[in-house]
Design a protein around this motif. Structure first.
Motif, PDB file in Angstrom:
ATOM      1  N   SER A  82       0.811  -1.218   0.000  1.00 39.14           N
ATOM      2  CA  SER A  82       0.000   0.000   0.000  1.00 39.14           C
ATOM      3  C   SER A  82       0.845   1.268   0.000  1.00 39.14           C
ATOM      4  O   SER A  82       0.331   2.345  -0.295  1.00 39.14           O
ATOM      5  CB  SER A  82      -0.930   0.004   1.214  1.00 39.14           C
ATOM      6  OG  SER A  82      -0.195   0.104   2.422  1.00 39.14           O
ATOM      7  N   PHE A  83       2.127   1.149   0.303  1.00 39.29           N
ATOM      8  CA  PHE A  83       3.021   2.310   0.280  1.00 39.29           C
ATOM      9  C   PHE A  83       3.902   2.319  -0.966  1.00 39.29           C
ATOM     10  O   PHE A  83       4.886   3.060  -1.015  1.00 39.29           O
ATOM     11  CB  PHE A  83       3.913   2.324   1.527  1.00 39.29           C
ATOM     12  CG  PHE A  83       3.151   2.496   2.810  1.00 39.29           C
ATOM     13  CD1 PHE A  83       2.641   3.734   3.171  1.00 39.29           C
ATOM     14  CD2 PHE A  83       2.931   1.413   3.638  1.00 39.29           C
ATOM     15  CE1 PHE A  83       1.938   3.890   4.354  1.00 39.29           C
ATOM     16  CE2 PHE A  83       2.230   1.555   4.817  1.00 39.29           C
ATOM     17  CZ  PHE A  83       1.723   2.797   5.178  1.00 39.29           C
ATOM     18  N   LEU A  92       2.528   7.923   1.416  1.00 38.57           N
ATOM     19  CA  LEU A  92       1.086   7.985   1.639  1.00 38.57           C
ATOM     20  C   LEU A  92       0.315   8.424   0.400  1.00 38.57           C
ATOM     21  O   LEU A  92      -0.867   8.774   0.503  1.00 38.57           O
ATOM     22  CB  LEU A  92       0.785   8.954   2.788  1.00 38.57           C
ATOM     23  CG  LEU A  92       1.363   8.574   4.154  1.00 38.57           C
ATOM     24  CD1 LEU A  92       1.073   9.674   5.173  1.00 38.57           C
ATOM     25  CD2 LEU A  92       0.807   7.235   4.640  1.00 38.57           C
ATOM     26  N   ASN A 111      -0.913   6.713  -2.099  1.00 37.26           N
ATOM     27  CA  ASN A 111      -2.083   5.881  -2.379  1.00 37.26           C
ATOM     28  C   ASN A 111      -3.241   6.220  -1.452  1.00 37.26           C
ATOM     29  O   ASN A 111      -4.409   6.251  -1.875  1.00 37.26           O
ATOM     30  CB  ASN A 111      -1.722   4.396  -2.244  1.00 37.26           C
ATOM     31  CG  ASN A 111      -0.822   3.920  -3.363  1.00 37.26           C
ATOM     32  OD1 ASN A 111      -0.930   4.379  -4.500  1.00 37.26           O
ATOM     33  ND2 ASN A 111       0.085   3.004  -3.049  1.00 37.26           N
ATOM     34  N   TYR A 112      -2.946   6.488  -0.196  1.00 35.80           N
ATOM     35  CA  TYR A 112      -3.999   6.809   0.760  1.00 35.80           C
ATOM     36  C   TYR A 112      -4.608   8.183   0.469  1.00 35.80           C
ATOM     37  O   TYR A 112      -5.807   8.388   0.666  1.00 35.80           O
ATOM     38  CB  TYR A 112      -3.449   6.752   2.183  1.00 35.80           C
ATOM     39  CG  TYR A 112      -3.116   5.347   2.632  1.00 35.80           C
ATOM     40  CD1 TYR A 112      -4.087   4.524   3.176  1.00 35.80           C
ATOM     41  CD2 TYR A 112      -1.823   4.842   2.479  1.00 35.80           C
ATOM     42  CE1 TYR A 112      -3.789   3.233   3.585  1.00 35.80           C
ATOM     43  CE2 TYR A 112      -1.518   3.546   2.882  1.00 35.80           C
ATOM     44  CZ  TYR A 112      -2.496   2.753   3.430  1.00 35.80           C
ATOM     45  OH  TYR A 112      -2.197   1.470   3.819  1.00 35.80           O
ATOM     46  N   TYR A 135      -2.337   0.582  -4.932  1.00 36.21           N
ATOM     47  CA  TYR A 135      -3.544   1.356  -4.635  1.00 36.21           C
ATOM     48  C   TYR A 135      -4.646   0.448  -4.093  1.00 36.21           C
ATOM     49  O   TYR A 135      -5.361   0.812  -3.155  1.00 36.21           O
ATOM     50  CB  TYR A 135      -4.014   2.072  -5.896  1.00 36.21           C
ATOM     51  CG  TYR A 135      -5.241   2.923  -5.694  1.00 36.21           C
ATOM     52  CD1 TYR A 135      -5.224   4.004  -4.828  1.00 36.21           C
ATOM     53  CD2 TYR A 135      -6.419   2.641  -6.377  1.00 36.21           C
ATOM     54  CE1 TYR A 135      -6.347   4.784  -4.649  1.00 36.21           C
ATOM     55  CE2 TYR A 135      -7.542   3.419  -6.213  1.00 36.21           C
ATOM     56  CZ  TYR A 135      -7.506   4.490  -5.340  1.00 36.21           C
ATOM     57  OH  TYR A 135      -8.618   5.257  -5.157  1.00 36.21           O
ATOM     58  N   SER A 144      -4.263  -2.330  -2.418  1.00 36.08           N
ATOM     59  CA  SER A 144      -3.917  -2.700  -1.050  1.00 36.08           C
ATOM     60  C   SER A 144      -4.252  -1.576  -0.083  1.00 36.08           C
ATOM     61  O   SER A 144      -4.721  -1.819   1.035  1.00 36.08           O
ATOM     62  CB  SER A 144      -2.431  -3.052  -0.961  1.00 36.08           C
ATOM     63  OG  SER A 144      -2.113  -4.151  -1.798  1.00 36.08           O
ATOM     64  N   ALA A 145      -4.039  -0.336  -0.513  1.00 44.46           N
ATOM     65  CA  ALA A 145      -4.424   0.806   0.324  1.00 44.46           C
ATOM     66  C   ALA A 145      -5.938   0.837   0.523  1.00 44.46           C
ATOM     67  O   ALA A 145      -6.430   1.149   1.613  1.00 44.46           O
ATOM     68  CB  ALA A 145      -3.937   2.106  -0.311  1.00 44.46           C
ATOM     69  N   TRP A 151      -6.831  -1.686   3.216  1.00 43.66           N
ATOM     70  CA  TRP A 151      -6.484  -1.252   4.562  1.00 43.66           C
ATOM     71  C   TRP A 151      -7.397  -0.135   5.039  1.00 43.66           C
ATOM     72  O   TRP A 151      -7.695  -0.026   6.235  1.00 43.66           O
ATOM     73  CB  TRP A 151      -5.022  -0.823   4.622  1.00 43.66           C
ATOM     74  CG  TRP A 151      -4.123  -1.992   4.896  1.00 43.66           C
ATOM     75  CD1 TRP A 151      -3.417  -2.721   3.998  1.00 43.66           C
ATOM     76  CD2 TRP A 151      -3.872  -2.570   6.174  1.00 43.66           C
ATOM     77  NE1 TRP A 151      -2.739  -3.735   4.631  1.00 43.66           N
ATOM     78  CE2 TRP A 151      -2.994  -3.663   5.971  1.00 43.66           C
ATOM     79  CE3 TRP A 151      -4.289  -2.287   7.464  1.00 43.66           C
ATOM     80  CZ2 TRP A 151      -2.533  -4.460   7.015  1.00 43.66           C
ATOM     81  CZ3 TRP A 151      -3.842  -3.085   8.503  1.00 43.66           C
ATOM     82  CH2 TRP A 151      -2.973  -4.146   8.274  1.00 43.66           C
TER      83      TRP A 151
END
Length: 344
Positions: A68-69, A84, A86-87, A297, A299-300, A303
């Protein structure tokens, strides 16, 4: 040397002249304390679970968190750390927010409806009627069908050209309906979700049978109506069961993936064919993983969903205080139970 002198010499040295010396007896080993034996058995039996948890849960979660990173796409070895980014995109992407909103609306509709329907069926099959075991079996039977089979069956039933639903409408000279496209696709999905209401019925039925009959009989003797007995005795005593169904129902609804089986073609590119009303969060994750190849993306997204589920569950537990009544209060459960012979 005479025999008497040999005897005196053996007695003086403490050994016998005619028999060999014996080694001292070994002290028997004490068995391990019961606490240690129990701990040893516990760890032996939990080793398979620990291995499975580490290999199939902890490692995938950690790997997804690392992805995710990054900007991983699942193919290129040149994965780059993006922090960060993707978040930030998750909360700025309108498509992601829309899919999350649709998932929330679907959860707000299906969870209360499923609990209410399951409770109603449980009350009905709890009555002293003939062949109630048969009715319980028939009502629970759809819940045994695997989700994949149920979704594909609904897809066949509501097919526009050869489905049984339009065949039934033809009997009344009603034109066929495109059930699997908007605006009807959402209602077909709700019907598919209600198809497994037998699970909630069984859980509610177990809670109903755990209620002491003496309470209901005392209420009836005091002149309470059936509704008063249900609302003031049955529902409060069923509140832990209902609370359990609320928590598990919300967690399951937020992860709904069944619409993908109903309206998606076999290829990953077919994800674009999902009706807009059924384009839920998990389908959006599937599209990012397999259609767009954006592993980082996606995976983000997962989460973020995990964080949302944790927050919602925490709020439900906080808001449930004072609304859920347990037969044993937490303070009483923590105290040491009294045994026969204890001093008062």
């Amino acid at each position: 040397m005479s025999t008497g002198q040999l005897t005196d010499q053996a007695a003086g040295t403490g050994t016998s002249a005619t028999s060999p010396s014996r080694p001292p007896a070994k002290t028997p080993r004490r068995p391990a304390p019961l606490r240690i034996r129990r701990a040893r058995a516990f760890y032996v039996f939990t080793v398979p679970w620990v291995i499975g948890f580490l290999a199939l849960t902890a490692f995938p979660l950690g790997y997804a968190l690392w992805l995710s990173f990054t900007n991983a796409d699942g193919l290129s070895p040149n994965t780059r750390f993006v922090g960060l980014e993707n978040y930030r995109e998750v909360f700025s992407d309108p498509e992601t927010m829309d899919s999350l909103w649709r998932t929330g609306v679907f959860t707000a509709i299906t969870v209360p409806l499923g609990i209410l329907a399951g409770l109603l069926l449980a009350v009905l099959v709890n009555q002293p009627i003939r062949a109630r075991g048969v009715f319980r079996t028939l009502l629970y039977l759809p819940a045994v069908v695997p989700p994949v089979g149920a979704a594909l069956t609904f897809k066949l039933i509501f097919d526009r050209d050869s489905g049984a639903a339009n065949g039934f409408l033809d009997v009344f000279n009603v034109n066929g309906v495109s059930w699997l496209v908007d605006p009807y696709a959402r209602w077909v999905l709700i019907m598919l979700t209600m198809w497994t209401v037998g699970n909630g019925m069984i859980i509610s039925l177990a809670g109903l049978q755990d209620i002491p009959r003496e309470l209901l009989e005392a209420a009836r003797v005091d002149g309470a109506s059936p509704w008063q007995s249900f609302s003031r005795i049955t529902l409060p005593l069923l509140s832990p069961v209902i609370f359990f169904q609320v928590v598990t129902g919300i967690i399951g609804s937020l992860q709904t993936f069944a619409p993908l089986l109903m309206s998606l073609s076999p290829t990953p590119a077919g994800v674009t064919g999902v009706p807009e009303s059924n384009y839920f969060f998990m389908i959006h994750v599937f599209a990012q993983y397999f259609a767009n190849g954006r592993y980082g993306y996606a995976s983000a997204l997962l989460w973020v969903l995990f964080a949302i589920i944790c927050v919602v569950t925490f709020l439900i537990f906080k808001l449930s205080k004072g609304a859920v009544f347990y037969s044993v209060e937490p303070e009483q459960a923590k105290s040491k139970p009294r045994t026969i012979g204890d001093a008062r």
